[in-house]
Design a protein around this motif. Structure first.
Motif, PDB file in Angstrom:
ATOM      1  N   ARG A 105      26.167  55.396  -6.786  1.00 34.23           N
ATOM      2  CA  ARG A 105      26.664  56.751  -6.559  1.00 34.23           C
ATOM      3  C   ARG A 105      25.676  57.487  -5.666  1.00 34.23           C
ATOM      4  NH1 ARG A 105      29.237  59.284 -12.030  1.00 34.23           N
ATOM      5  NH2 ARG A 105      30.867  57.736 -12.291  1.00 34.23           N
ATOM      6  N   LYS A 106      26.213  58.365  -4.845  1.00 30.67           N
ATOM      7  CA  LYS A 106      25.340  59.025  -3.875  1.00 30.67           C
ATOM      8  C   LYS A 106      24.373  59.996  -4.535  1.00 30.67           C
ATOM      9  CE  LYS A 106      26.618  57.260   0.025  1.00 30.67           C
ATOM     10  NZ  LYS A 106      25.678  56.519   0.861  1.00 30.67           N
ATOM     11  N   ASP A 107      24.682  60.459  -5.755  1.00 29.82           N
ATOM     12  CA  ASP A 107      23.779  61.412  -6.396  1.00 29.82           C
ATOM     13  C   ASP A 107      22.754  60.724  -7.300  1.00 29.82           C
ATOM     14  OD1 ASP A 107      25.514  60.573  -8.291  1.00 29.82           O
ATOM     15  OD2 ASP A 107      26.373  62.516  -8.759  1.00 29.82           O
ATOM     16  N   TYR A 108      22.685  59.411  -7.253  1.00 24.90           N
ATOM     17  CA  TYR A 108      21.729  58.681  -8.090  1.00 24.90           C
ATOM     18  C   TYR A 108      20.337  58.808  -7.485  1.00 24.90           C
ATOM     19  CZ  TYR A 108      19.878  54.891 -10.923  1.00 24.90           C
ATOM     20  OH  TYR A 108      19.138  54.157 -11.802  1.00 24.90           O
ATOM     21  N   PRO A 109      19.306  59.112  -8.296  1.00 26.38           N
ATOM     22  CA  PRO A 109      17.966  59.293  -7.718  1.00 26.38           C
ATOM     23  C   PRO A 109      17.408  57.991  -7.142  1.00 26.38           C
ATOM     24  CG  PRO A 109      17.878  59.297 -10.099  1.00 26.38           C
ATOM     25  CD  PRO A 109      19.317  59.325  -9.746  1.00 26.38           C
ATOM     26  N   LEU A 110      16.660  58.124  -6.045  1.00 17.64           N
ATOM     27  CA  LEU A 110      16.117  56.925  -5.396  1.00 17.64           C
ATOM     28  C   LEU A 110      14.851  56.430  -6.079  1.00 17.64           C
ATOM     29  CD1 LEU A 110      16.615  57.526  -1.605  1.00 17.64           C
ATOM     30  CD2 LEU A 110      17.846  55.987  -3.078  1.00 17.64           C
ATOM     31  N   ARG A 111      14.160  57.306  -6.791  1.00 14.67           N
ATOM     32  CA  ARG A 111      12.947  56.870  -7.472  1.00 14.67           C
ATOM     33  C   ARG A 111      13.054  57.183  -8.952  1.00 14.67           C
ATOM     34  NH1 ARG A 111       8.509  55.841  -4.035  1.00 14.67           N
ATOM     35  NH2 ARG A 111       9.160  56.125  -1.892  1.00 14.67           N
ATOM     36  N   GLY A 112      12.355  56.400  -9.768  1.00 15.92           N
ATOM     37  CA  GLY A 112      12.394  56.636 -11.200  1.00 15.92           C
ATOM     38  C   GLY A 112      12.357  55.315 -11.940  1.00 15.92           C
ATOM     39  N   TYR A 113      12.072  55.374 -13.218  1.00 19.05           N
ATOM     40  CA  TYR A 113      11.927  54.150 -13.991  1.00 19.05           C
ATOM     41  C   TYR A 113      12.803  54.199 -15.225  1.00 19.05           C
ATOM     42  CZ  TYR A 113       7.770  53.342 -11.210  1.00 19.05           C
ATOM     43  OH  TYR A 113       6.910  53.141 -10.178  1.00 19.05           O
ATOM     44  N   GLN A 114      13.306  53.069 -15.593  1.00 15.91           N
ATOM     45  CA  GLN A 114      13.876  52.890 -16.927  1.00 15.91           C
ATOM     46  C   GLN A 114      13.310  51.579 -17.416  1.00 15.91           C
ATOM     47  OE1 GLN A 114      18.123  53.454 -17.523  1.00 15.91           O
ATOM     48  NE2 GLN A 114      18.206  54.752 -15.720  1.00 15.91           N
TER      49      GLN A 114
END
Lengths: 426, 186
Positions: B163-172
C-alpha cells in the motif's frame, strides 16, 4: 540391444533413446508398501526451511501415512526482500542490481528481461550488437541454470559425479561472464538502453570454444545418467504433473514443456532476434521428473546452438542506443568537464523520467515466463513494479504434485521444478 | 509508454499481430456485457501495450469465464493489484494469454478499500497463491478463498506493505517462530 550391463556394451554407440520414448507407458499404481507395518500411522514431518535437500529456504510440512505423503503445506517467504516495493522507491537505473537477486542462477537473463521491459515502455531501440550480446547472455544464463538444475537434481538422488561434469562447465561459463562484466554471480550487466560495457575482444570466439566443449560434456552427461537404471527408477513416473495441471497452475518454461504444454516465448512471441536464429523446442508428454530433466538437458543443446549462431553473426558496432535520455555520461567527459560531472550526478541521483504508461513484458527466462509489469506515472521510479516470477507459480504446484508420492520423491520433485528462492520470494 | 513513437520490432510487433483479434474480442465482450465493461484502453490511443479494460465487480467473473471458455484466453499469466489512491483505491489486474495465438489481454477491476472480491479459484486453481499474495501485500480480501493466510510476510505481521501509505522504515520483530497451524492438516 546395447544393454548397459552386458559385456558387449558399447560405450560410444549412439543412444537408443527411443527405448525410453517420450510417450511412455509405465505403471505408477504401486505407491504403497504392502508389508508396511506402520500402515495408517499418521505423522507430521517438517522439512526445511534449512534442510540441505530443500534448495534454499523453503519449508514443507507433510502429513505422512507410512512413507506416503497424504497432504502437504508449503511455506516460503524467508528471503522476502520487498523487491516490488523497492521498485517503487528506487529509480529505474538503480533497480538493475535488484534483478540479479531474483533468479541468482541466471542473473544475466533477469538483467536482460528488465532492461527490455523499461526500454519497451520508453520506446527505445537498442543497437544490433547490444541485442546479440544480450541474447548470448540470456542463453549462457539458461545453460548455467539448467546445468545447475539437472546436476543438483541428480545429487539429491545420489548421482554425485554427474553434477561435477556439469559444474566444471558452469565454472568456465562464469569465467566467461566475468570477462564480460567483472562479476560472476550478481552481474548487473545490462543498462536501460545499452550495456555496462562492450564484450572484450575475442569474447565470441571464447564462447564458441566453450560451446564446443560443453556440447561434448552434455553428451557425456547424457550417456552417464539418462539410461541409468537407478535414475530411471527414481524419476520415471514420479511426481507427474500433466498438461491440465500445468494449465491450471500457469506453468511455463521447461516444466510446462515436459508435460506437453508447448509454449516457448522465444519461438511464439519472439523478442530481440530470436526469430532470426534456428532452434528446436523440446517437448515431452508425461510431465514426470524424468521428462523435466530430459527437456532441460535437450534445451541446453538448443541454447548452445543459439549461442553459436549469435557468435557467428555478431558484428562490431555501438552498444548504446541513440536515445540520450538513458545514456550514462562518458567517463572521459565526467572527469574533465563540469557539465559532464553535473550530468553524471543528475543521472545517478535523480534518474531519468519514463513517460506515463504501462507495459507487461514477458521474457523466456531459464525457468519460464519472467515478466516485468511496470506502471509508470511519469517520473524516475515506477508506480508499480510487478515481477511475475515463474518459480512462484511452479512452487504452488508442488503440493498437488507430491500428493500420494513417497517422501523421498519430494526431493526429486522439488529439484526437478527448479524453484529458486530469490525469485520465489522476491 | 510513448505511443507516438513506433515500438521497435525487437519487442515482437504485438500491435500489428494481434490488433484484429483484440478488436473482435473486445467487440464481442462489449455486445455481450454492455453494463459490465466500464472502459477500454487501446494501444492505438492510450499508453498501454495491450488492450486494458475495466470491468465492474459484479460482471467480472462472467467476463472472465467468457474470455476463458469462448475466446480462448485460458492461461492466467499474472494476477496482481495496484494501489491507485482515491475513492476506488485498488485495481485488481489480471493478465490473460491466448494459448493458440499467444495474444495477451489485461483486465482491471476497481475496488474501494473495504470491498472484497470473489475468488478466481474455480476458474484457475493457480489463482490461490496469487490471491494470498494480493491479500498479504494490499489487504484485499477474497470471498470463498479456502486458505486466505499471509504468504510472504509472517502471519503476525501488521500492515500491508505494497500500500502506498505503508511506512518505508520500521521494524516488526518476532522472537519466537510461529508453527504451522495444525488445522491445515485436518
Amino acid at each position: 540391444m546395447n544393454h548397459e550391463n552386458s559385456r558387449n556394451f558399447k560405450v560410444d554407440a549412439p543412444l537408443d533413446i527411443a527405448r525410453w520414448g517420450f510417450p511412455a507407458t509405465y505403471d505408477v499404481t504401486l505407491k504403497k508398501d504392502s508389508d508396511d507395518i506402520f500402515e495408517d500411522s499418521k505423522v507430521l514431518v517438517n522439512i526445511g526451511p534449512t534442510h540441505p535437500a530443500m534448495h534454499g529456504a523453503f519449508r514443507c510440512m507433510a502429513r505422512l501415512n507410512g512413507e506416503v505423503i497424504e497432504k502437504s503445506v508449503s511455506e516460503f517467504g524467508y528471503t522476502h526482500r520487498a523487491k516490488e516495493k523497492l521498485g517503487e522507491n528506487r529509480t529505474y537505473h538503480q533497480f538493475v542490481v535488484y534483478t540479479d537477486r531474483l533468479n541468482y542462477c541466471s542473473a544475466l537473463a533477469n538483467n536482460v528481461a528488465y532492461a527490455m521491459s523499461v526500454e519497451r515502455l520508453m520506446g527505445i531501440e537498442v543497437p544490433e550488437r547490444a541485442i546479440w550480446i544480450r541474447m548470448m547472455c540470456a542463453e549462457l544464463a539458461r545453460v548455467i541454470d539448467h546445468l545447475i538444475c539437472v546436476g543438483i537434481n541428480a545429487v539429491d538422488l545420489g548421482a554425485f559425479s554427474y553434477f561435477l561434469y556439469g559444474y566444471h562447465q558452469r565454472e568456465r561459463a562464469y569465467t566467461l561472464i566475468e570477462k564480460l562484466c567483472g562479476a560472476r554471480l550478481t552481474t548487473s550487466y545490462t543498462r536501460i538502453g545499452g550495456l555496462m560495457g562492450d564484450a572484450p575482444e575475442g569474447w565470441e570466439r571464447e564462447v564458441k570454444e566453450w560451446v564446443k566443449e560443453t556440447r561434448d560434456v552434455i553428451d557425456e552427461m547424457d550417456r552417464l545418467l539418462t539410461e541409468n537404471r537407478i535414475w530411471l527408477k527414481r524419476t520415471k513416473g514420479v511426481a507427474i504433473f500433466n498438461k491440465e495441471d500445468c494449465l491450471k497452475y500457469s506453468y511455463t518454461g521447461p516444466n510446462a514443456r515436459a508435460a506437453g504444454l508447448d509454449i516457448d516465448l522465444r519461438r511464439d512471441q519472439p523478442c530481440m532476434f530470436y526469430d532470426r536464429v534456428e532452434f528446436d523446442v523440446p517437448v515431452a508428454q508425461t510431465g514426470d521428473v524424468f521428462d523435466r530433466y530430459y527437456v532441460r538437458l535437450e534445451e541446453i543443446r538448443q541454447s548452445l546452438n543459439i549461442l553459436t549462431q549469435c557468435a557467428d553473426r555478431i558484428k562490431k558496432g555501438p552498444i548504446w542506443s541513440e536515445d540520450k535520455r538513458t545514456r550514462i555520461p562518458e567517463k572521459e567527459r565526467v572527469y574533465n568537464t563540469m557539465e559532464g560531472l553535473i550530468h553524471h550526478f543528475k543521472f545517478f541521483m535523480t534518474g531519468f523520467d519514463v513517460p506515463t504508461g504501462e507495459a507487461y513484458t514477458p521474457f523466456e527466462a531459464a525457468n519460464g515466463e519472467l515478466g516485468f509489469y511496470i506502471i509508470s506515472k511519469g517520473g524516475p521510479s515506477a508506480h508499480r513494479m510487478r515481477i511475475r516470477s515463474p518459480s512462484f507459480w511452479h512452487y504452488q504446484g508442488l503440493d498437488p504434485m507430491i500428493q500420494g508420492e513417497y517422501i523421498a520423491d519430494l526431493v526429486a520433485a522439488l529439484g526437478s521444478i527448479n524453484v529458486i528462492a530469490g525469485e520465489l520470494d522476491r | 509508454m510513448n505511443i507516438q513513437k513506433p515500438v521497435s520490432s525487437i519487442y515482437g510487433n504485438w500491435k500489428e499481430k494481434f490488433s484484429s483479434q483484440w478488436a473482435s474480442v473486445l467487440e464481442a465482450l462489449k455486445n455481450q456485457f454492455p453494463e459490465a465493461i466500464e472502459e477500454v484502453l487501446l494501444p492505438e490511443s492510450h499508453p498501454v501495450d495491450i488492450p486494458t479494460f475495466f470491468v465492474s465487480k459484479a460482471g467480472s467473473l462472467a467476463v472472465l469465464r467468457e474470455l476463458k471458455e469462448v475466446h480462448g484466453f485460458s492461461f492466467l499469466t499474472d494476477y496482481t493489484a495496484s494501489d491507485e489512491g482515491g475513492q476506488k483505491r485498488f485495481h485488481l489486474i489480471i493478465h490473460l494469454m491466448n494459448l493458440s495465438s499467444k495474444a495477451r489481454i489485461r483486465m482491471k477491476i476497481q475496488l474501494s478499500e473495504q470491498e472484497t472480491f470473489p475468488t478466481l479459484i474455480p476458474l484457475w486453481e493457480g489463482a490461490n497463491w496469487a490471491e494470498r499474495e494480493i491479500f498479504d501485500m494490499f489487504g484485499i480480501r477474497f470471498d470463498g478463498h479456502p486458505d486466505l493466510r499471509r504468504i510472504l510476510m509472517d502471519v503476525r505481521w501488521e500492515g500491508h506493505p505494497l500500500r502506498k501509505d505503508y511506512p518505508l522504515r520500521g521494524y516488526q520483530v518476532f522472537l519466537t517462530p510461529e508453527p504451522i497451524d495444525p488445522e491445515l492438516f485436518k
